[in-house]
Design a protein around this motif. Sequence first.
Motif, short mmCIF file in Angstrom:
data_model
loop_
_atom_site.label_atom_id
_atom_site.label_comp_id
_atom_site.label_asym_id
_atom_site.label_seq_id
_atom_site.Cartn_x
_atom_site.Cartn_y
_atom_site.Cartn_z
N TYR A 22 0.69 -1.39 -0.05
CA TYR A 22 -0.05 0.09 0.07
C TYR A 22 0.77 1.39 -0.10
CZ TYR A 22 -3.81 -3.29 1.26
OH TYR A 22 -4.83 -4.11 1.13
N LYS A 31 -0.69 8.99 4.01
CA LYS A 31 -1.14 8.24 2.54
C LYS A 31 -2.82 8.72 2.55
CE LYS A 31 -1.38 5.00 -0.54
NZ LYS A 31 -0.68 5.02 -1.86
N VAL A 32 -3.37 8.91 1.28
CA VAL A 32 -4.59 9.25 1.17
C VAL A 32 -5.42 8.02 0.97
CG1 VAL A 32 -6.43 10.79 -0.06
CG2 VAL A 32 -4.12 11.48 0.39
N SER A 34 -8.00 5.67 -0.59
CA SER A 34 -8.47 5.44 -2.05
C SER A 34 -9.86 4.53 -2.12
CB SER A 34 -7.27 4.87 -2.97
OG SER A 34 -7.87 4.60 -4.32
N PRO A 35 -10.52 4.99 -3.11
CA PRO A 35 -11.73 3.85 -3.27
C PRO A 35 -11.30 2.40 -3.42
CG PRO A 35 -12.25 5.87 -4.29
CD PRO A 35 -10.84 5.97 -3.87
N ASN A 36 -10.24 2.57 -4.03
CA ASN A 36 -9.78 1.15 -4.29
C ASN A 36 -9.18 0.06 -3.28
OD1 ASN A 36 -10.71 1.60 -6.86
ND2 ASN A 36 -8.84 2.47 -7.59
N ASN A 37 -8.74 0.87 -2.29
CA ASN A 37 -8.12 0.17 -1.23
C ASN A 37 -9.18 -0.72 -0.66
OD1 ASN A 37 -6.72 3.34 0.15
ND2 ASN A 37 -5.79 1.92 -1.45
N ARG A 42 -8.34 0.26 4.69
CA ARG A 42 -9.13 1.83 4.98
C ARG A 42 -9.36 1.41 6.39
NH1 ARG A 42 -12.26 3.58 0.76
NH2 ARG A 42 -13.80 3.92 2.07
#
Length: 292
Positions: A22, A31-32, A34-37, A42
Amino acid sequence: MKRWWRLRTIDNLWSQFVKAKYCPISNMVSKVISPNNSNIWRSLLKIRLQAEQHIKWEINKGKVLFWWDNWPDQGPVAPRVWLERKLGSITVQNFINNNNLNMNSLERVITNDLIQGVMDTEIGERQLPDKSIWTPTTNGNFTCSSAWQIVRQKQDVDLLAKMIWAKGTPFKISFFMWRLLRKKLPLDDRILSLGIQTDSNCNCCREQLPEKVDHVFTTSLFAMRIWNQMATPLGISHQGNSVQGALDCWWRVQPNNQVHKHILLITPCYILWQLWRARCDKRLLFLKDSTK
């Protein structure tokens, strides 16, 4: 929160895998999401802010992040400095010279009002790894109990709940009191309120009045006789026309000592419990009322 602590402070196979998957080219502190995480990553990022506020670093080798880790006494540097780009890979060791922080290097990246606070940071033994400290505990070690105190949402103390769940009160009586005060007992008035028709008659008195909470526990002749027999020897005047009023007559008395306090606390609960038992015995077992 424990997983985030272990990810930040322990170098093992799991932490190496998470960092490689990651954060291959960035640091996990900035770290931001992400919807794909994945869900696990998350969930770690959601608890990150709370956890990082309580992780302090003692500088030795200087491998901690200069911008994002909490190593100065004033907290992380990044939130207090405006720069278009704060490189996440820069570590404190880039600013150390001869076991001291280099002021000339610091002046290039932070403002003068921050330099003094940063310069006051002590540098330890350079051959030792940097030490992580969990600030909520006195010894600096992470504990689940301290983490729970951080994440829990505290509410105001419910004095009534504190009284009925007091130490020394049997669980069955405390649970009964909880049901009684929240109108969860299967009395006739409660059953009627649910739209179920029933022939409501109080079994504890001769008047054959409708069975209601206050009538069964405080205002019926049988209940009043019990309350007076218990309250009079202790100098308490029973004047309650409701369950809450009866409890107030006992709980508002100033105790003389701890034993007296416990008697005032638990006796009305026992009275209500015995009144409930008498009601159930009369209705379900057809036993005769007794004040004994």
